[in-house]
Design a protein around this motif. Structure first.
Motif, short mmCIF file in Angstrom:
data_model
loop_
_atom_site.label_atom_id
_atom_site.label_comp_id
_atom_site.label_asym_id
_atom_site.label_seq_id
_atom_site.Cartn_x
_atom_site.Cartn_y
_atom_site.Cartn_z
N ALA A 99 0.83 -1.22 0.00
CA ALA A 99 0.00 0.00 0.00
C ALA A 99 0.86 1.26 0.00
O ALA A 99 0.44 2.30 -0.49
CB ALA A 99 -0.92 0.01 1.21
N LEU A 100 2.05 1.16 0.53
CA LEU A 100 2.92 2.32 0.64
C LEU A 100 3.94 2.42 -0.49
O LEU A 100 4.13 3.48 -1.07
CB LEU A 100 3.66 2.27 2.00
N THR A 101 4.58 1.29 -0.82
CA THR A 101 5.67 1.32 -1.80
C THR A 101 5.33 0.63 -3.11
O THR A 101 6.05 0.79 -4.09
CB THR A 101 6.93 0.64 -1.23
N ASP A 121 13.50 1.48 0.75
CA ASP A 121 14.84 0.99 1.12
C ASP A 121 15.13 1.10 2.61
O ASP A 121 16.20 0.69 3.05
CB ASP A 121 15.91 1.75 0.33
N GLN A 122 14.24 1.65 3.37
CA GLN A 122 14.47 1.84 4.81
C GLN A 122 14.06 0.59 5.58
O GLN A 122 12.98 0.51 6.16
CB GLN A 122 13.71 3.08 5.30
N HIS A 147 1.66 12.87 10.30
CA HIS A 147 3.11 13.04 10.16
C HIS A 147 3.79 11.76 9.66
O HIS A 147 4.99 11.76 9.39
CB HIS A 147 3.73 13.49 11.48
N THR A 148 3.02 10.66 9.55
CA THR A 148 3.57 9.40 9.05
C THR A 148 3.64 9.44 7.53
O THR A 148 3.08 10.34 6.89
CB THR A 148 2.68 8.21 9.47
N GLU A 149 4.31 8.46 6.95
CA GLU A 149 4.37 8.37 5.48
C GLU A 149 2.97 8.18 4.90
O GLU A 149 2.62 8.78 3.89
CB GLU A 149 5.28 7.22 5.04
N MET A 150 2.15 7.35 5.55
CA MET A 150 0.79 7.13 5.07
C MET A 150 -0.04 8.41 5.24
O MET A 150 -0.87 8.73 4.38
CB MET A 150 0.14 5.97 5.84
#
Length: 191
Positions: A99-101, A121-122, A147-150
């Motif tokens: 869902a994120l990458t 890559d993290q 504030h999260t990536e999602m």
């Protein structure tokens, strides 16, 4: 209205065509709005309702809304990650980050530091909304909520400009052409 008064044509074809275009345009707008709402709802569903947190040396299940940076979360197979967090302990931990990458296979995680800027890559980070598919670990919360990536992605979805689809462009062009044709026909009939 002119057709009702003069009844020169067998049926009000122009009016029917214009009405069909207006209705189709309204339906297309409704469908796009519904899709946007479903996308935001899907992002909300990806957020875990509760998190296993270690506070004051005790493991507790708390609402994710109470998480703050610095909390230590415990993640095990099947858990949805409640916040972005830096791994401090991991045993064969793998997460599904599609869902994120967009990666279709689970990603192996480790506590080894990574200097990569790319989210994919993290390997030492857990990201909110992803799912632990194997193993377990503990991590320090680094970001919560928007504030999260999602959360950043959700913010981009909310601020994205509404784009006009090719079908809407064609409907608008056809609607204008029909309107001009109706006006011209009315002028010819009156004149």
């Amino acid at each position: 209205a002119i057709w009702l008064h003069e009844r020169a044509a067998a049926a009000p074809y122009e009016a029917i065509a214009i009405m069909a275009i207006v209705i189709l345009n309204g339906v297309m707008g409704y469908i796009q709005e519904a899709r946007a709402e479903r996308a935001v709802a899907a992002l909300r569903e990806m957020t875990a309702a509760h998190a296993n947190v270690v506070r004051d040396g005790e493991r507790r299940s708390l609402p994710t809304t109470t998480l703050v940076p610095g909390d230590i979360i415990v993640v095990a197979e099947g858990d949805t990650v409640p916040a972005d967090a830096r791994l401090i302990d991991a045993t064969a931990l793998q997460t599904a980050e599609a869902a994120l990458t967009g990666e279709s296979v689970p990603v192996s995680k480790s506590v080894a530091p990574v200097t990569a800027d790319d989210v994919g890559d993290q390997r030492c980070m857990l990201f909110s909304g992803t799912t632990a598919v194997y193993g377990h670990g503990r991590a320090v919360v680094t970001a919560t909520g928007m504030h999260t990536e999602m959360g950043r992605i959700a913010g981009l979805l909310q601020t994205a400009p509404d784009e006009i689809t090719p079908l809407q462009k064609e409907l608008a062009r056809t609607g204008k052409a029909l309107a001009i044709a109706v006006v011209l026909i009315a002028i010819v009939m009156i004149g």
